[in-house]
Design a protein around this motif. Structure first.
Motif, mmCIF file in Angstrom:
data_model
loop_
_atom_site.group_PDB
_atom_site.id
_atom_site.type_symbol
_atom_site.label_atom_id
_atom_site.label_comp_id
_atom_site.label_asym_id
_atom_site.label_seq_id
_atom_site.Cartn_x
_atom_site.Cartn_y
_atom_site.Cartn_z
ATOM 1 N N GLY A 33 0.836 -1.193 0.000
ATOM 2 C CA GLY A 33 0.000 0.000 0.000
ATOM 3 C C GLY A 33 0.870 1.242 0.000
ATOM 4 O O GLY A 33 2.094 1.168 -0.200
ATOM 5 N N GLY A 34 0.250 2.382 0.231
ATOM 6 C CA GLY A 34 0.989 3.628 0.203
ATOM 7 C C GLY A 34 1.988 3.777 1.330
ATOM 8 O O GLY A 34 2.975 4.496 1.204
ATOM 9 N N CYS A 35 1.735 3.074 2.445
ATOM 10 C CA CYS A 35 2.567 3.260 3.631
ATOM 11 C C CYS A 35 3.319 2.010 4.072
ATOM 12 O O CYS A 35 4.153 2.083 4.983
ATOM 13 C CB CYS A 35 1.700 3.741 4.803
ATOM 14 N N ALA A 36 3.014 0.858 3.478
ATOM 15 C CA ALA A 36 3.617 -0.375 3.977
ATOM 16 C C ALA A 36 3.655 -1.455 2.905
ATOM 17 O O ALA A 36 2.929 -1.388 1.911
ATOM 18 C CB ALA A 36 2.852 -0.881 5.197
ATOM 19 N N GLU A 37 4.525 -2.448 3.149
ATOM 20 C CA GLU A 37 4.557 -3.673 2.361
ATOM 21 C C GLU A 37 4.148 -4.825 3.272
ATOM 22 O O GLU A 37 4.445 -4.818 4.469
ATOM 23 C CB GLU A 37 5.959 -3.922 1.808
ATOM 24 N N VAL A 38 3.495 -5.822 2.700
ATOM 25 C CA VAL A 38 2.981 -6.949 3.479
ATOM 26 C C VAL A 38 3.662 -8.231 3.011
ATOM 27 O O VAL A 38 3.723 -8.517 1.811
ATOM 28 C CB VAL A 38 1.451 -7.068 3.330
ATOM 29 N N PHE A 39 4.171 -9.006 3.994
ATOM 30 C CA PHE A 39 4.873 -10.253 3.705
ATOM 31 C C PHE A 39 4.283 -11.387 4.537
ATOM 32 O O PHE A 39 3.714 -11.168 5.619
ATOM 33 C CB PHE A 39 6.360 -10.121 4.068
ATOM 34 N N GLU A 40 4.452 -12.613 4.030
ATOM 35 C CA GLU A 40 4.161 -13.781 4.861
ATOM 36 C C GLU A 40 5.111 -13.781 6.053
ATOM 37 O O GLU A 40 6.233 -13.275 5.972
ATOM 38 C CB GLU A 40 4.368 -15.057 4.049
ATOM 39 N N TRP A 41 4.645 -14.385 7.161
ATOM 40 C CA TRP A 41 5.445 -14.362 8.385
ATOM 41 C C TRP A 41 5.389 -15.734 9.054
ATOM 42 O O TRP A 41 4.331 -16.368 9.098
ATOM 43 C CB TRP A 41 4.897 -13.296 9.326
ATOM 44 N N GLU A 42 6.530 -16.176 9.551
ATOM 45 C CA GLU A 42 6.667 -17.452 10.245
ATOM 46 C C GLU A 42 6.161 -18.596 9.368
ATOM 47 O O GLU A 42 6.665 -18.816 8.269
ATOM 48 C CB GLU A 42 5.971 -17.402 11.609
ATOM 49 N N ASP A 43 5.116 -19.318 9.794
ATOM 50 C CA ASP A 43 4.667 -20.499 9.055
ATOM 51 C C ASP A 43 3.625 -20.183 7.989
ATOM 52 O O ASP A 43 3.041 -21.087 7.395
ATOM 53 C CB ASP A 43 4.118 -21.552 10.024
ATOM 54 N N GLY A 44 3.383 -18.882 7.754
ATOM 55 C CA GLY A 44 2.398 -18.498 6.746
ATOM 56 C C GLY A 44 1.010 -18.261 7.303
ATOM 57 O O GLY A 44 0.128 -17.782 6.588
ATOM 58 N N SER A 45 0.785 -18.552 8.586
ATOM 59 C CA SER A 45 -0.521 -18.293 9.204
ATOM 60 C C SER A 45 -0.637 -16.847 9.676
ATOM 61 O O SER A 45 -1.689 -16.414 10.132
ATOM 62 C CB SER A 45 -0.757 -19.236 10.387
ATOM 63 N N LYS A 46 0.489 -16.104 9.566
ATOM 64 C CA LYS A 46 0.521 -14.703 9.950
ATOM 65 C C LYS A 46 1.126 -13.899 8.809
ATOM 66 O O LYS A 46 1.755 -14.436 7.901
ATOM 67 C CB LYS A 46 1.358 -14.492 11.219
#
Length: 286
Positions: free
Chosen positions: A12-25
């Motif tokens: 988005g305009g302010c952040a990037e989103v990534f998979e985290w740990e085992d993919g449930s987060k």
């Protein structure tokens, strides 16, 4: 446990989103234009919304990854209303059928139900919506000092409420999972008037200019269905709450002026908002 960043799944305009740990987060990592305090506020707001039983991703904690601040959330498997809208518009064009403008392309009815659910709560320890709007109006470019003062004077005439408001009713912030809706991005949340959230939605649907990377078909469908979508949204919200379009009209100018500080909207869209504000400055409100 070693925390590991997975694949990038959104931006988005302010952040990037990534998979985290085992993919449930997932982890939402701030861009340089976003300070850690803003993430702390978003986490706080989302925890309050979760405590109210609202459909939000479970919020976990703040983290730092390679010098970048981030928030860890539950991962929600679904697609945004925005994505469904674009896919539907492209499919409509592919089928070469006449456009049915009575179709709820932007899921306006679901959005109205979701926002009524949010607005049904009153909570403490949240920012003041009215003070946020005033601050944004003062900071915005494009308007003269006299025009800013006139818009703030209109805002000061409006009744004050103390209900939970999201602050960004964007189709990109609502995820559809089967028949359920989940709402994300609580950084602009506050306590105030539902009418401001509703005005934000109406302004967005009426004046939004879609990014050039989206298929042209999406713009064609949006242009053909803007006012119908607003009508569907307001019909559903008024049925649930008793708040109608006339209650929202006085909020259009203050909310439009507030939006002039947004990085995510184009100069052309801001020009339309300025024209709308100036037109409304001549409308007397009782």
């Amino acid at each position: 446990m070693v925390h590991r960043l997975g694949n990038k799944i959104g931006e988005g305009g302010c952040a990037e989103v990534f998979e985290w740990e085992d993919g449930s987060k997932i982890v939402k990592l701030a861009k340089p234009n976003t300070i850690t305090a803003a993430l702390e506020a978003e986490l706080h707001h989302c925890r309050i919304a979760s405590a109210c039983g609202l459909p939000v991703p479970k919020p976990y904690d703040l983290v730092t990854v390679e010098g970048r601040s981030g928030i860890v959330f539950e991962r929600i498997d679904g697609e945004t209303i925005m994505k469904r809208f674009v896919d539907s518009a492209v499919e409509q064009s592919r089928m070469q059928q006449p456009l049915d403008i009575s179709e709820d392309f932007v899921n306006a009815r679901i959005t109205a139900q979701l926002f009524h659910q949010i607005h049904s709560h009153a909570v403490a320890n949240m920012p003041s919506q009215r003070e946020n709007i005033k601050h944004n109006i003062v900071e915005a470019q494009y308007l003269s000092q006299a025009e800013k003062a006139a818009v703030i004077a209109q805002l000061d005439q409006l009744p004050m409420k103390q209900q939970l408001c999201h602050g960004d009713p964007n189709p990109g912030n609502i995820l559809l999972r089967d028949h359920d809706a989940v709402i994300i991005d609580w950084n602009n949340a506050s306590i105030g008037n539902p009418e401001a959230d509703l005005a934000e939605y109406i302004i967005m649907i009426r004046y939004a200019i879609l990014p050039p990377h989206l298929p042209h078909e999406a713009t064609v469908v949006l242009n053909a269905t803007r006012e119908y979508s607003i009508g569907v949204f307001m019909e559903e919200y008024e049925k649930l709450s008793g708040i109608g379009y006339a209650d929202i009209e006085p909020w259009i100018a203050p909310v439009a002026a507030r939006k002039l500080i947004a990085d995510a909207i184009s100069e052309a869209e801001k020009t339309m908002l300025v024209d709308e504000i100036r037109r409304r400055l001549h409308i007397p409100f009782s």
